[in-house]
Structure formats: C-alpha cells, structure tokens
Design an enzyme around this catalytic site. Structure first.
Site, PDB file in Angstrom:
ATOM      1  N   GLN A 117       0.855  -1.197   0.000  1.00 57.38           N
ATOM      2  CA  GLN A 117       0.000   0.000   0.000  1.00 57.38           C
ATOM      3  C   GLN A 117       0.885   1.239   0.000  1.00 57.38           C
ATOM      4  O   GLN A 117       0.394   2.353  -0.084  1.00 57.38           O
ATOM      5  CB  GLN A 117      -0.869   0.019   1.255  1.00 57.38           C
ATOM      6  CG  GLN A 117      -1.830  -1.143   1.356  1.00 57.38           C
ATOM      7  CD  GLN A 117      -2.382  -1.287   2.758  1.00 57.38           C
ATOM      8  OE1 GLN A 117      -3.412  -0.727   3.100  1.00 57.38           O
ATOM      9  NE2 GLN A 117      -1.691  -2.028   3.597  1.00 57.38           N
TER      10      GLN A 117
ATOM     11  N   THR B 217       0.712  -3.022   8.679  1.00 50.10           N
ATOM     12  CA  THR B 217      -0.503  -2.342   8.208  1.00 50.10           C
ATOM     13  C   THR B 217      -1.584  -2.415   9.277  1.00 50.10           C
ATOM     14  O   THR B 217      -1.738  -3.446   9.940  1.00 50.10           O
ATOM     15  CB  THR B 217      -1.003  -2.921   6.864  1.00 50.10           C
ATOM     16  OG1 THR B 217      -2.213  -2.242   6.497  1.00 50.10           O
ATOM     17  CG2 THR B 217      -1.239  -4.426   6.901  1.00 50.10           C
TER      18      THR B 217
ATOM     19  N   VAL C 293       3.630   4.068  -1.135  1.00 49.25           N
ATOM     20  CA  VAL C 293       3.895   4.777  -2.393  1.00 49.25           C
ATOM     21  C   VAL C 293       5.355   5.225  -2.456  1.00 49.25           C
ATOM     22  O   VAL C 293       5.739   5.972  -3.347  1.00 49.25           O
ATOM     23  CB  VAL C 293       2.949   6.000  -2.540  1.00 49.25           C
ATOM     24  CG1 VAL C 293       1.489   5.559  -2.616  1.00 49.25           C
ATOM     25  CG2 VAL C 293       3.127   7.006  -1.389  1.00 49.25           C
TER      26      VAL C 293
ATOM     27  N   CYS D 109      -0.139  18.042 -22.892  1.00 49.29           N
ATOM     28  CA  CYS D 109      -1.476  18.338 -23.436  1.00 49.29           C
ATOM     29  C   CYS D 109      -2.083  19.581 -22.787  1.00 49.29           C
ATOM     30  O   CYS D 109      -3.159  20.023 -23.177  1.00 49.29           O
ATOM     31  CB  CYS D 109      -2.410  17.139 -23.244  1.00 49.29           C
ATOM     32  SG  CYS D 109      -3.114  17.025 -21.582  1.00 49.29           S
TER      33      CYS D 109
ATOM     34  N   CYS E 236      -1.555  12.975 -15.556  1.00 50.81           N
ATOM     35  CA  CYS E 236      -2.295  14.130 -16.052  1.00 50.81           C
ATOM     36  C   CYS E 236      -3.780  13.967 -15.734  1.00 50.81           C
ATOM     37  O   CYS E 236      -4.349  12.912 -16.002  1.00 50.81           O
ATOM     38  CB  CYS E 236      -2.078  14.269 -17.565  1.00 50.81           C
ATOM     39  SG  CYS E 236      -3.050  15.607 -18.270  1.00 50.81           S
TER      40      CYS E 236
ATOM     41  N   HIS F 144      -1.516   1.480  -4.189  1.00 51.93           N
ATOM     42  CA  HIS F 144      -1.908   2.885  -4.013  1.00 51.93           C
ATOM     43  C   HIS F 144      -1.054   3.841  -4.841  1.00 51.93           C
ATOM     44  O   HIS F 144      -0.986   5.025  -4.530  1.00 51.93           O
ATOM     45  CB  HIS F 144      -1.852   3.260  -2.519  1.00 51.93           C
ATOM     46  CG  HIS F 144      -2.898   2.562  -1.688  1.00 51.93           C
ATOM     47  ND1 HIS F 144      -2.898   2.557  -0.315  1.00 51.93           N
ATOM     48  CD2 HIS F 144      -3.997   1.849  -2.065  1.00 51.93           C
ATOM     49  CE1 HIS F 144      -3.952   1.857   0.130  1.00 51.93           C
ATOM     50  NE2 HIS F 144      -4.615   1.421  -0.919  1.00 51.93           N
TER      51      HIS F 144
END
Ligand code: OAD
Length: 248
Positions: A104, A189, A106, A151, A130, A122
């Site tokens: 989980q 966790t 990052v 873009c 974007c 996650h």
C-alpha cells in the site's frame, strides 16, 4: 526472546514448504526508515486532514496546497533509505519459488531494496499523472511550480486518493495472488483501509496460513493464524535468517 521461540513451528514449516508466498505491506514497514505512518500517535492523519490533501476535489480546489504536501513527502522519501525489513523481503523473494509483494506504500523503498515483483496498490509518489489525458510520467524530482502535461492538463501525483478506485490490473493480480497463496504475511498495516485489508482474509478462506507482523495488535489480529509483535525491521531479518538455516 530467542529466534526460535519468536516464530511458531507452524509458520517456519509452512514457509519452508510454501508453494506460493504473498506479502502485504503497509506504512509500518517503512517506519524504521523514517517515513511517518498514517495512523497512531505520530501518524500523518493526526496532523493533516486527508479530506484536504488526499482527495481529488480538494486538489482541483487548491492544487498548490496539495502539491506542497506531496513535495514535502517526496523530499522526505528521497532522503531516506530502505531498512532491514525491506531488505529481508527482497531476500525472501529470492528464496521462494513463487513470491508476490503487494504494497500500500507509495515510497518505492521495496524496489530500492531489491524486491522485483511488487504490486503497488496505491500508486507511486515519485510519478505524476495528467488529470486530463491520464498520461503518467516518471518524474522523481520536486516540482516548484504547478506542473502541467504536454497536453496542457494539470499533473497530479500518481497515487490513489480517498474515494478513488485502485489500479485495476494491480488489484486483480493482488486478489488472485492472495487466493492462490499458501502463506500470506500482513506486515506493518493497520488493516483498516479496504480493499487491501481484505487480502489476508481472502487468502485464509482459500487455505493459506496467515500471519501478521506489527508492533501492536490490529483489527485483523483476531482473524490471523499468528500475530508476531515487534518491529518489522527486526522480525523480518530474523525470520529470513532462520529460514536460511532450515533452507527452503
Ligand atoms: P497505517 O498508518 O494505518 O498503519 C501502520 C501500521 O504499522 C500500524 O498498525 C502500526 O502499528 C504499524 N507499525 C508501525 N511501526 C511499525 C514497525 N516498525 N514494524 C511493524 N509495524 C509497525 O498505515 P497503512 O495500514 O499502510 O492510503 O494505511 C493504509 C492506507 O491508509 C495508506 O496506504 C494510505 C492511508 O490513508 C492512501 O493514502 C490511499
């Protein structure tokens, strides 16, 4: 407590003969690297409000505030190193025929420690996505001004926020892996965030031996075959050393 007394024979036997080992990690595995957890006394959600920082509507209302918080966390993560718990999991992967690490987190610390098969449920804080065209980039630097895509769309951190779906492919693989596993470890966790919290329960329903490693009991403890209390940076290297002696 000695190494052999800390781990049950059932766990060691199951790990030695395990056809498929799966592991779910949470913020606790990175705590000993200096990355703050979310809950508990010094948890991030004690100081910050998730609805202002980890939420798409909040980001669109005030992207600068959200980027400031993510830049602070990116910087913090870039200054820390994997700890013995991360390295032990990378070693365990090498010792097992089939091994999947579901995280989980990052922070990318598992990959930096050498883990190969990592499912990031996650997202990853070092990447951007974007909001208009969904293209991702792998920028891992701190961005001072609001970053934009080619873009013209606003870039956001490529992480999962509250109320958002998890990445489909990773989620499917995680549940498939859990249901096929013969040993499932829940490490660091709190077990309160779904759907990740259900993985060990799915594994157990399908016959896996399920073990939790945490500094304290969690809401899932009652549904584990075994809970080992202690810091993962100490427990995991001991466990791997013991398995090496009883070569898998
Ligand atoms: P939490 O902060 O909820 O829980 C961290 C767990 O790690 C707690 O159960 C602690 O007791 C345990 N812990 C702390 N230090 C430890 C150590 N040294 N060794 C072993 N265990 C230790 O973190 P998560 O369960 O990862 O989601 O939280 C799940 C999700 O909630 C996160 O991915 C994040 C958060 O909101 C998103 O941002 C989408």
């Amino acid at each position: 407590m000695t190494e052999t007394r800390r781990f049950s024979t059932a766990l060691i036997d199951r790990l030695r003969s395990a056809e498929a080992v799966a592991v779910l990690t949470g913020a606790g595995i990175s705590a000993e690297s200096g990355v703050p957890t979310f809950r508990g006394q010094d948890g991030l959600w004690k100081k910050y409000r998730p609805e202002e920082l980890a939420n798409f509507d909040a980001f669109m209302r005030n992207p600068t505030l959200v980027w400031e918080w993510y830049n602070y966390r990116r910087e913090l993560i870039s200054e820390v190193d994997p700890n013995p718990g991360h390295y032990a999991l990378a070693q365990l992967e090498k010792m097992c025929d089939t091994f999947t690490l579901i995280t989980q987190n990052v922070d990318g610390l598992h990959q930096r420690a050498g883990s190969k098969r990592v499912l990031e449920l996650h997202g990853n804080i070092t990447k951007n996505r974007c909001v208009s065209c969904s293209k991702t980039d792998g920028v891992s630097r701190t961005i001072d001004d609001l970053p934009h895509c080619d873009c013209g769309g606003l870039l956001r951190p490529d992480v999962v926020w509250f109320g958002e779906s998890l990445p489909q492919k990773e989620l499917e693989l995680a549940f498939d892996t859990a249901s096929r596993s013969t040993v499932f470890l829940n490490i660091g966790t709190s077990g309160v965030v779904q759907p990740a919290a259900s993985l060990s329960l799915v594994a157990r329903r399908n016959g896996a031996y399920v073990c939790e490693i945490n500094i304290e009991e969690t809401v899932l403890s009652g549904q584990m075959d075994e809970t080992i209390l202690g810091p993962s940076g100490e427990i995991m290297p001991h466990l791997v050393e013991l398995l090496k002696k009883n070569r898998m």
